[in-house]
Design a protein around this motif. Sequence first.
Motif, PDB file in Angstrom:
ATOM      1  N   ASP A 239       0.861   1.815  15.150  1.00 35.63           N
ATOM      2  CA  ASP A 239       0.995   2.632  13.915  1.00 35.63           C
ATOM      3  C   ASP A 239       0.026   2.000  12.926  1.00 35.63           C
ATOM      4  O   ASP A 239      -0.391   2.954  12.206  1.00 35.63           O
ATOM      5  CB  ASP A 239       2.458   2.265  13.286  1.00 35.63           C
TER       6      ASP A 239
ATOM      7  N   LEU B 216       7.514  -0.890  12.739  1.00 34.22           N
ATOM      8  CA  LEU B 216       5.897  -0.562  12.919  1.00 34.22           C
ATOM      9  C   LEU B 216       5.545  -1.302  13.816  1.00 34.22           C
ATOM     10  O   LEU B 216       5.583  -2.577  13.973  1.00 34.22           O
ATOM     11  CB  LEU B 216       5.509  -0.918  11.812  1.00 34.22           C
TER      12      LEU B 216
ATOM     13  N   PHE C  90      -3.359   3.616   8.657  1.00 31.89           N
ATOM     14  CA  PHE C  90      -2.290   4.000   9.268  1.00 31.89           C
ATOM     15  C   PHE C  90      -2.641   5.282  10.308  1.00 31.89           C
ATOM     16  O   PHE C  90      -3.444   6.233   9.716  1.00 31.89           O
ATOM     17  CB  PHE C  90      -1.011   4.614   8.430  1.00 31.89           C
TER      18      PHE C  90
ATOM     19  N   PRO D 107       6.582   5.200  16.436  1.00 24.81           N
ATOM     20  CA  PRO D 107       7.099   3.893  15.741  1.00 24.81           C
ATOM     21  C   PRO D 107       8.600   3.702  16.354  1.00 24.81           C
ATOM     22  O   PRO D 107       9.458   4.808  16.676  1.00 24.81           O
ATOM     23  CB  PRO D 107       7.229   4.269  14.434  1.00 24.81           C
TER      24      PRO D 107
ATOM     25  N   ARG E 212       1.182   9.168  13.806  1.00 19.65           N
ATOM     26  CA  ARG E 212       2.372   8.283  13.805  1.00 19.65           C
ATOM     27  C   ARG E 212       3.135   8.111  12.524  1.00 19.65           C
ATOM     28  O   ARG E 212       4.254   7.874  12.447  1.00 19.65           O
ATOM     29  CB  ARG E 212       1.978   6.972  14.621  1.00 19.65           C
ATOM     30  N   ILE E 213       2.390   8.042  11.561  1.00 18.81           N
ATOM     31  CA  ILE E 213       2.802   7.489  10.222  1.00 18.81           C
ATOM     32  C   ILE E 213       2.685   8.616   9.153  1.00 18.81           C
ATOM     33  O   ILE E 213       1.303   9.344   9.184  1.00 18.81           O
ATOM     34  CB  ILE E 213       2.161   6.378   9.706  1.00 18.81           C
TER      35      ILE E 213
END
Length: 276
Positions: free
Chosen positions: A88, A28, A220, A19, A224-225
């Motif tokens: 994301d 995002l 998601f 991100p 990454r999240i």
Amino acid sequence: MMKYAILLIACNITLLFMPTSVSGEIRLTIGSDHWPPYELAEKDFVTNGFSTQVVEAVLKRMNMQIEGKIQLYPFARLEHHILHGHIDAAFSLSSNTERQKQCYFPAEPLIDSKWVLFIRQEDKNRLRFSTLDDLKGKTIGVVRQYAYTPAFWAFLKKENNYETVSNDEQNFIKLRSGRIDYVIAEYANALTILKKLGLSDELMPLLTQPVYKTELYVIFNKQRISEQFVNRFSDTLKAFKRTSEYDRIYENYFLTHPLDKVHFSHVCHRGNCAVN
């Protein structure tokens, strides 16, 4: 020295797909496809639609920003990007095993979704659907990379009675020309497409039995999240769905054919009646 160079390259590639942070603010990267009425595209970006407006409203309540605009991808490429961590988040997707491995699913879906079979109006006294056996010896149009359900896919592959295309519009054109017997499609999306193609009077849904019911999500990428962020998104979405703003968005897209009021005259949960 070489191994440190490789490690540095790997780190840079990882950072490339993380991100974006601007002055400490996380933005995002989000992708979607053109799938009305849920997502509507303009040039290279997804700019409107039911899901788009809901996602943007929820992120605004979370004080989160989108990096640039929501990127438009063909569905197969969208799935590739979210599964491999190139973006994301992605919407509107249903759940399957591979997506569950690579992505977090909020507890709260964007909306419930009903998938039904469509036929030509002229075939309404010849074709039906109450069990999978009704599809034997017939050709069903499907879209590449769509999840559907394991049971439905298993049936199609066993019978070898399906043809694959890149998008729903191609399926409905083939159905109209008589090249296939059935099309499986998401109900609201299909009605929008048929209106656009001018085929609403020629093709019809079989509302005696849905092929299946599912939920549509923002998903998601796990690399990454964080799960904590996804839980916060889910809670915010659930609260937003109780507001008048959400009601206005829903009515704007589904007032003519409310999804929660689609009547299926036959619902069965045993044998091959229910395709789970």
